[in-house]
Write an enzyme that holds these catalytic residues in place. Structure first.
Site, PDB file in Angstrom:
ATOM      1  N   LYS A   1       0.835  -1.201   0.000  1.00 25.23           N
ATOM      2  CA  LYS A   1       0.000   0.000   0.000  1.00 25.23           C
ATOM      3  C   LYS A   1       0.873   1.255   0.000  1.00 25.23           C
ATOM      4  O   LYS A   1       2.009   1.211   0.465  1.00 25.23           O
ATOM      5  CB  LYS A   1      -0.862   0.036   1.274  1.00 25.23           C
ATOM      6  CG  LYS A   1      -1.954  -1.008   1.353  1.00 25.23           C
ATOM      7  CD  LYS A   1      -2.730  -0.870   2.669  1.00 25.23           C
ATOM      8  CE  LYS A   1      -3.798  -1.940   2.798  1.00 25.23           C
ATOM      9  NZ  LYS A   1      -4.900  -1.806   1.831  1.00 25.23           N
TER      10      LYS A   1
ATOM     11  N   ARG B   1     -10.103 -11.773   2.262  1.00 21.98           N
ATOM     12  CA  ARG B   1     -10.955 -12.823   1.706  1.00 21.98           C
ATOM     13  C   ARG B   1     -10.249 -14.183   1.715  1.00 21.98           C
ATOM     14  O   ARG B   1     -10.895 -15.225   1.797  1.00 21.98           O
ATOM     15  CB  ARG B   1     -11.430 -12.422   0.296  1.00 21.98           C
ATOM     16  CG  ARG B   1     -10.339 -12.223  -0.701  1.00 21.98           C
ATOM     17  CD  ARG B   1     -10.764 -11.409  -1.917  1.00 21.98           C
ATOM     18  NE  ARG B   1     -10.862  -9.977  -1.638  1.00 21.98           N
ATOM     19  CZ  ARG B   1     -11.237  -9.068  -2.524  1.00 21.98           C
ATOM     20  NH1 ARG B   1     -11.579  -9.434  -3.758  1.00 21.98           N
ATOM     21  NH2 ARG B   1     -11.286  -7.798  -2.207  1.00 21.98           N
TER      22      ARG B   1
END
Ligand code: BES
Ligand code: MN
Ligand code: ZN
Length: 495
Positions: free
Chosen positions: A275, A349
């Site tokens: 990020k 996920r």
């Protein structure tokens, strides 16, 4: 901190700060509440003369008699709600503390469509206790802060017949506020403190206190047992992942079984798909789902809910290193399904896939997962709504109802099958992100659905609701602790 419930009139309370409410009118407050203030003309005159209007959360601090009175605006009568009572109590408790006072009395306002006194008492207690929360373990308190603490809150009901119900409701609110505060502590805690091992130890401590069953599967065994989703994310980190199961089973036969799955990324750097550094420090809150699940099991056990509640959380960091998974890697999840990891930053996920599959062994009547899953959810719904995804209409309606009651509101997004092709991989059963940039929150939900086969399942994306950028009446800036009150309400209302 003591919470007590008394019958009588607010005006008769002797010690501490009496807190009145006011409805907003055109010029002056339309009404001072509770209604018994009709017998306090001096107070009414003072408030009217002050120019106080009763706008939502406006405050007025007044010397009165030989003590203090606080008036807090409730806004317009037509907008009254239980959540405005939560806000009212949050502002009140907070203001009283910052003024250096230690006792306060709140009127249990049951009039004007707010429902039974018990509901108001619960909302007031939640608001006051959650509004007093602060995270101060890692800094030295200033002198004036050390002196500021509220010792007791008195809830004043007008009818003696309401005392018992209000007392029970306040007790439940205390349990909820304690659980939410603990959850906030974990989330506000930095990732060098709140590691996967720390969370496992917290779960073990809860199990000891509340006689729950706690199972922790450490990293080495996760590898051997085929938890490919968790291991893929965890393999770049020096702190070993922990798969934590905290199981509350009521003494008598459980009515229903709930499995609650939580995303427990104690720090999300993105991994190799790293990020940008702006605001990256906030990614300590990527374990908010896991924290809420643990807090919910604690509250469920303390309240002795008649259901079995199994919390299932995957705790790990997501970091880049020489051993980290790389874009293009294919991993085999616990279910046996293979996943092509296009983007290592879509890690939540991956770990949840294993949690959901693991949940199947409990044959649950209902599975809910909580996760700070997608930035796209923040774009779509901002900070006001949890993203809800499920194909189960009844479950959707139940969660929606619980959201309204707790003001942890949800907004549903579709899981239509037409979205499925976005996750088609050329070499594995599924890929973890779509490269189209479309439907970021929904495709994450579709990915999870793949691992929730046969379950009555709902997914809650709390990316936008788990963290507050600024102070709110009963949520100080930082961790919100969202999810605990919602899930307890859902399970309490389950018939
Ligand atoms: N933890 C983040 C989601 C997130 C972002 C939560 C901002 C709160 C605030 C999650 O693991 C993530 O990085 N998601 C990616 C998915 C993308 C790679 C498809 C995202 O939202 O950018
Ligand atoms: Mn991520
Ligand atoms: Zn994440």
């Amino acid at each position: 901190m003591r919470i007590q419930v008394k019958a009588g009139q607010l005006g008769e309370v002797r010690d501490g700060v009496r807190v009145y409410a006011a409805l907003e009118g055109e010029q002056r407050p339309e009404a001072l509440l509770p209604a018994s203030t009709a017998r306090e003309p001096t107070l009414r005159r003072l408030v009217n003369a002050s120019g106080f209007r009763g706008a939502l959360n406006e405050t007025l601090w007044l010397p009165h008699g030989n003590g203090w009175v606080l008036v807090v605006g409730l806004g317009k009568a037509k907008d009254l709600s239980l959540d405005r009572l939560r806000q009212f109590a949050g502002i009140a408790a907070h203001t009283v503390r910052s003024r250096g006072q230690r006792l306060l009395s709140l009127p249990v306002l049951a009039a004007r469509g707010l429902g039974p006194a018990a509901d108001a008492a619960q909302a007031l207690t939640e608001g006051a206790l959650l509004g007093l929360y602060r995270y101060d373990r890692l800094r030295k308190l200033a002198k004036h802060e050390q002196a500021q603490r509220v010792d007791a809150i008195t809830l004043v009901v007008e009818r003696a017949g309401d005392v018992a119900g209000a007392r029970r409701a306040a007790e439940e609110a205390e349990v909820l506020a304690e659980a939410v505060s603990l959850v906030r502590d974990w989330i506000n805690g930095p990732s060098n403190l709140v590691t996967p091992t720390f969370l496992a130890n917290q779960a073990r401590a809860l199990a000891r206190q509340l006689r729950l069953r706690c199972t922790v599967i450490p990293f080495a065994r996760l590898r051997r047992l085929g938890f490919g989703g968790v291991v893929g994310v965890a393999q770049g980190s020096a702190h070993p992942a922990q798969f934590i199961v905290l199981d509350y089973n009521p003494a008598r036969r459980a009515r229903k079984t709930f499995a609650l799955c939580g995303k427990g990324i104690t720090f999300d750097s993105g991994g190799i798909s790293i990020k940008p550094s702006a605001k990256m420090e906030q990614m300590k809150y990527d374990m908010s789902g896991a924290a809420a699940v643990l807090g919910t099991v604690k509250a469920a056990a303390t309240l002795r809910l008649p259901h079995r509640v199994v919390g299932i959380i995957a705790a790990t960091e997501n970091l880049p290193s020489g051993t980290a998974q790389k874009p293009g890697d294919v991993l085999k999840t616990l279910s046996g399904k293979t996943v092509e990891v296009i983007n290592t930053d879509a890690e939540g996920r991956l770990v949840l896939a294993d949690c959901l599959h693991y949940a199947k062994r409990y044959r649950p009547d209902c599975v809910v997962d909580l996760a700070t899953l997608t930035g796209a959810c923040v774009v779509a719904l901002g900070h006001e709504a949890i993203g809800l995804m499920t194909k189960d209409e009844r479950l959707a309606a139940r969660i929606n109802q619980a959201g309204k009651a707790t003001h942890e509101r949800v907004w549903r997004l579709p899981l239509w099958n037409e979205y499925a092709p976005l996750l088609k991989s050329d070499i594995a059963d599924i890929k973890n992100v779509t490269d189209t940039g479309q439907a970021g929150t929904i495709t994450a939900g579709k990915f999870l659905e793949e691992f929730a086969e046969g379950l009555a399942w709902a997914h809650l994306d709390i990316a936008g609701t788990a963290w507050a950028d600024k102070d709110r009446p009963y949520v100080p800036k930082g961790a919100v602790g969202v999810g605990v009150r919602l899930l307890i309400e859902l399970m309490e209302q389950w018939k």
